[in-house]
Design a protein around this motif. Structure first.
Motif: not given
Length: 461
Positions: A9-12, A48-54, A69-71
């Motif tokens: 999770l990426m937050c800030g 809203r939260s988004e996601a990247i699979d890597f 996940i980007d928030t």
């Protein structure tokens, strides 16, 4: 490994560079399809939260499949605090199994009060268990790491941040050194994963997200196959941060309404089919009754034809009988006429018979009387006491009596009796008188015989 995919999770705060750091960690350039949108200023580009699979390739070439996940950024000037936290909470749908790593991204510089509050909010939201899973990613760092370590020691605010998040910290320059930043980010993520033995951070919100996903998946599975695609796609995109719960629920409700309409239509169709079946049954019964009526009508028509033929036959017979009756009537009338004629003839015959019988009786009496007189005359002649003239007169009287009526007989008989009396006194009769007397006596006997014959025939009639 305990799991097949690790969730980060990426937050800030808004503008800290978390979306850029996320694109670097996810091996995707900003602006490329699927990359996180990068904003500028105090307005967060992420709503809203988004996601990247890597994948992260670790030591020995081991591949770690990851989801990043980007928030939404805290401190977005366009959103109220409750809306910000609501947007931030949408990450739960992208990580229903929990989080392996939390990267709190903060831009280097003097910490503002709202930034400190955001850090505190994240720490409180995930509880004490987040400490070993959370690391600080400090961006916009153009100097050596040692410089920032010394500066942190001098700042109480930064010291509290480090105390909040015990998973570690890195300093990156996303703009000038993206490859170095990627390496540092991957190393940090693998360090925290290994430090926690690949265990995920559990939270009531995560459990709710799992239950939410299961519940919605059950609702989707309950839909007909052709109605599942839309909601299922949204559910999958919800875990990638591309869709929201409200969009998923609206899609499910919409498809449920479609299914409800289908079921209603199916019920109506079933009812229509049942009604149609009833109508078919009624029609079949009506056809059967019609066939029965047709059969009975045919029988009635056949009976009517037979009766009509009988009537025609009877009419013909009646006409024949009427002809015969007319003939019989005519014959009867002729018979009646004949009977009347015969009756009249019979009456006439009876009257004639009575007259003849009366005449015969009279004749019989006169004949007897005459026979007695003739016998006396014969006796007188035989005694030759009567003369020829007397005998001749007697013979004439007898012949007249035979041929005349009863009155004449009586008269002749009286005359004969007188002559006979006279004859007894005369004794001088000639031989010629005697001969004529015998002839007349014979004729008298013949007349008597004829009279008897006529009497017998009259009696027969």
């Amino acid at each position: 490994m305990a799991c097949t995919r690790f969730t980060i999770l990426m937050c800030g705060s808004t503008g800290a560079g978390k979306s850029t750091a996320g694109n670097i960690a996810g091996n995707i350039a900003s602006g490329q399809p699927g990359a996180f949108k990068v904003g500028h200023g105090t307005d967060s580009e992420t709503k809203r939260s988004e996601a990247i699979d890597f994948n992260i390739v670790g030591p020995g070439g081991i591949v770690y499949p990851c989801r990043l996940i980007d928030t939404i950024g805290f401190g977005d000037s366009e959103l109220k605090p409750e809306k910000q936290f609501e947007g931030f909470s949408t990450f739960i749908d992208l990580a229903p199994g929990g989080l392996n790593v939390i990267c709190y991204v903060q831009k280097w510089g003097r910490l503002k009060s709202d930034e400190q509050e955001a850090m505190h909010l994240v720490a409180e939201a995930f509880g004490a268990g987040q400490r070993t899973h959370t690391a600080v990613v400090i961006t916009h760092c153009t100097k050596e790491d040692g410089f920032y370590e010394e500066e942190i020691k001098k700042s109480s605010a930064w010291s509290r941040v480090i105390d909040y998040f015990q998973g570690g910290r890195i300093y990156i320059d996303s703009q000038e050194q993206p490859e170095v930043a990627r390496t540092k980010l991957h190393q940090l993520m693998l360090h925290i994963i290994q430090k926690n033995n690949s265990e995920k951070l559990s939270h009531a919100g995560f459990e709710e997200a799992v239950q939410y996903r299961l519940q919605k998946q059950q609702l989707i599975n309950a839909l007909p196959f052709d109605l599942r695609t839309g909601p299922q796609t949204i559910l999958d995109e919800l875990q990638q941060g591309k869709k929201s719960r409200s969009e998923l629920e609206a899609s499910i409700i919409q498809q449920q309404r479609v299914e409800a309409r289908r079921q209603e239509q199916a019920r109506n169709l079933k009812k229509a089919c049942e009604d149609l079946q009833d109508q078919i049954g009624q029609t079949a019964n009506a056809n059967q009754r019609a066939e029965e009526a047709k059969r009975k009508t045919g029988e009635a028509e056949e009976w009517a034809r037979a009766e009509a033929q009988k009537s025609a036959d009877l009419l013909t017979a009646n006409q024949g009988l009427e002809g015969k009756l007319s003939q019989a009537k005519m014959q009867s009338e002729r018979t009646i006429a004949d009977n009347r004629r015969l009756a009249a003839e019979a009456a006439q015959a009876k009257a004639d018979k009575e007259r003849v019988e009366e005449k015969v009786n009279l004749l019989a009496a006169k004949v007897k009387e005459y026979e007695e007189a003739a016998k006396k005359a014969e006796d007188a002649l035989s005694n030759k006491t009567i003369g020829w003239a007397v005998v001749s007169g007697l013979a004439g009287a007898g012949l007249a009596a035979a041929t005349g009526g009863a009155t004449e007989i009586t008269r002749q008989a009286l005359a004969a009796r007188a002559l006979l009396t006279a004859a007894t006194s005369s004794v001088s009769v000639g031989v010629g008188v005697w001969t004529n007397g015998q002839k007349h006596i014979k004729e008298l006997h013949d007349k008597v015989k004829e009279t008897k014959t006529a009497r017998d025939e009259a009696q027969k009639k």
